[in-house]
Scaffold this active site. Structure first.
Site, PDB file in Angstrom:
ATOM      1  N   SER A 183       0.723  -1.129  -0.122  1.00 33.88           N
ATOM      2  CA  SER A 183      -0.003  -0.216   0.066  1.00 33.88           C
ATOM      3  C   SER A 183       0.819   1.116  -0.017  1.00 33.88           C
ATOM      4  O   SER A 183       1.733   1.642  -0.724  1.00 33.88           O
ATOM      5  CB  SER A 183      -0.905  -0.046   1.323  1.00 33.88           C
ATOM      6  OG  SER A 183      -1.950   0.841   1.170  1.00 33.88           O
ATOM      7  N   ASP A 279      -8.551  -3.268  -6.982  1.00 36.45           N
ATOM      8  CA  ASP A 279      -7.810  -2.989  -5.585  1.00 36.45           C
ATOM      9  C   ASP A 279      -9.003  -2.122  -4.916  1.00 36.45           C
ATOM     10  O   ASP A 279      -9.685  -1.034  -5.052  1.00 36.45           O
ATOM     11  CB  ASP A 279      -6.639  -2.154  -5.930  1.00 36.45           C
ATOM     12  CG  ASP A 279      -6.046  -1.597  -4.441  1.00 36.45           C
ATOM     13  OD1 ASP A 279      -5.003  -2.327  -4.003  1.00 36.45           O
ATOM     14  OD2 ASP A 279      -6.721  -0.907  -3.865  1.00 36.45           O
ATOM     15  N   HIS A 347      -6.556  -5.967  -1.375  1.00 34.48           N
ATOM     16  CA  HIS A 347      -5.652  -4.872  -1.206  1.00 34.48           C
ATOM     17  C   HIS A 347      -4.343  -5.229  -0.248  1.00 34.48           C
ATOM     18  O   HIS A 347      -4.629  -5.548   0.969  1.00 34.48           O
ATOM     19  CB  HIS A 347      -6.354  -3.640  -0.726  1.00 34.48           C
ATOM     20  CG  HIS A 347      -5.389  -2.260  -0.311  1.00 34.48           C
ATOM     21  ND1 HIS A 347      -4.888  -1.761  -1.421  1.00 34.48           N
ATOM     22  CD2 HIS A 347      -4.639  -1.930   0.759  1.00 34.48           C
ATOM     23  CE1 HIS A 347      -3.965  -0.755  -0.913  1.00 34.48           C
ATOM     24  NE2 HIS A 347      -3.839  -0.835   0.437  1.00 34.48           N
TER      25      HIS A 347
END
Length: 403
Positions: A183, A279, A347
């Site tokens: 991330s 995502d 994610h």
């Protein structure tokens, strides 16, 4: 299970044998990687490399051994960003803004896992997770500190201080090295990739892995680019301009150089992108951010694609096309890069054993993420695979993100 409910700490019945047993239990826990201690970089304070609250930066390290003793994987933790004083103050007194609030131990899994069967290519490497406490993907560098807020914007200094500490601990002799992240940490892996390579021996094999960090300069449901405004505020607040790759900032607005699709065009170091074309962070914050969805029309859809209307699902599929286009002009344009782009509503997929290389991990081209990355790193095989549109992949599993 041993019960201590009837025992007191000073009870004479706890003799040497009991203490030996406790030591053995602790060593076993350590061996399984469930209690890797935190390392606080106290010396970083002298160079102003501190978290939002002024505390020193930190990382966890599980040392390599055997054939992996000179191999290093440095993974950067994710956790979003703060784009104004208010949001940074909200982080300041949490583990996302202070090493004083971080857990003292943590376990590793997935790409950082220590079991050979679950992570055959990297299990015995020096494996590090850099804690994330600056809110800028490790790019901030503002000298001045407002006496009212006492906020420090020093993400770039943190990154360099930790890397220097690792170099001193043996990474200067690295034979193989990976800079990775999830991330916000996955974005940091892209932004710092070439810099990382430049600090290591010229003889070392160095590559980078970005998991769920390929944030796109995407159009939102209102037809605007709210994400560009958001990234612009981050870059401005944290003074990130001078930390971003000059090969990008020399030709584009600074905030655009927070987007991987522009940075990767001029990157020199090989990069592997692990990302979902659906995502869930990007669907929530790039495609349908709350700022342009005041009535909450998209709330149910972006939390569960099964609840999207036919029209919304068409928009979601169009977002996938935006993502694939951003990939094609950036990381996907170079044959030396790797791609694992699935259609899972996910994610971050490299940090969990369940999605890295387990029996039921996601598959593309009959290959799981862990094998694809390993084959690519060691040049056993190239890997650039893009999944069919949602919901075509039955191997998708639900995962939690660390950011």
């Amino acid at each position: 299970m041993l019960s201590l409910s009837r025992r007191k700490m000073g009870d004479s019945r706890f003799g040497p044998q009991w203490h030996c047993l406790l030591l053995v239990v602790c060593l076993l826990l350590r061996a399984e990687g469930d209690s890797i201690p935190i390392t606080i970089v106290e010396t970083a304070k002298a160079r102003g490399a501190v978290c939002l609250d002024g505390s020193p930066p930190a990382y966890h390290i599980d040392k390599g051994y055997g054939s992996g003793i000179n191999n290093w994987i440095v993974h950067m933790e994710g956790g979003g960003w703060c784009d104004d004083v208010k949001s940074c103050l909200e982080r300041k007194n949490t583990y996302k803004g202070s090493s004083l609030k971080m857990e003292k131990t943590m376990g590793f899994s997935g790409i950082l896992g220590k079991k050979q069967a679950a992570n055959p290519d990297f299990y015995n490497w020096n494996r590090i997770k850099i804690k994330y406490c600056d809110g800028s993907s490790f790019t901030g560098d503002v000298e001045g500190v407002d006496p009212k807020t006492k906020l420090y914007f020093r993400g770039e200094r943190i990154w360099r201080a930790v890397i220097d500490d690792l170099l001193a601990k043996g990474m200067k002799n690295a034979q193989n090295a990976i800079l990775s992240g999830c991330s916000a940490g996955g974005l940091a892996a892209i932004l710092h990739c070439d810099k990382f390579k430049s600090l290591l021996p010229t003889t070392a094999k160095v590559k980078c892995v970005s998991d769920a960090g390929y944030f796109i300069h995407g159009q939102d449901v209102a037809g605007g680019y709210e994400i560009q405004k958001f990234f612009g505020r981050i870059v401005g607040l944290h003074g990130s301009v001078k930390s971003l790759p000059p090969s990008c900032t020399s030709r584009m607005k600074p905030e655009l150089c927070f987007f991987p699709q522009y940075v990767t065009r001029t990157m020199q170091t090989p990069l592997f992108v692990i990302n979902s074309a659906y995502d869930f962070w990007q669907l929530k914050n790039v495609l349908a951010p709350s700022a342009v969805d005041s009535k909450g029309t998209w709330k149910s859809c972006k939390l569960d694609l099964k609840k999207c209307s036919a029209a919304q699902l068409k928009t979601v599929h169009n977002f996938r096309l935006q993502f694939l286009n951003a990939l094609s002009i950036g990381a996907g344009s170079k044959p030396s890069n790797g791609l694992f782009i699935n259609s899972c509503y996910a994610h971050c997929q490299s940090g969990s054993a369940a999605t890295w290389l387990a029996d039921k991990s996601p598959v593309l081209g009959n290959t799981k993420i862990g094998k694809a990355v390993g084959d690519w790193f060691y040049d056993r095989a190239k890997f650039q695979k893009i999944d069919c549109p949602y919901p075509c992949n039955p191997t998708c599993v639900k995962v939690d993100s660390d950011s």
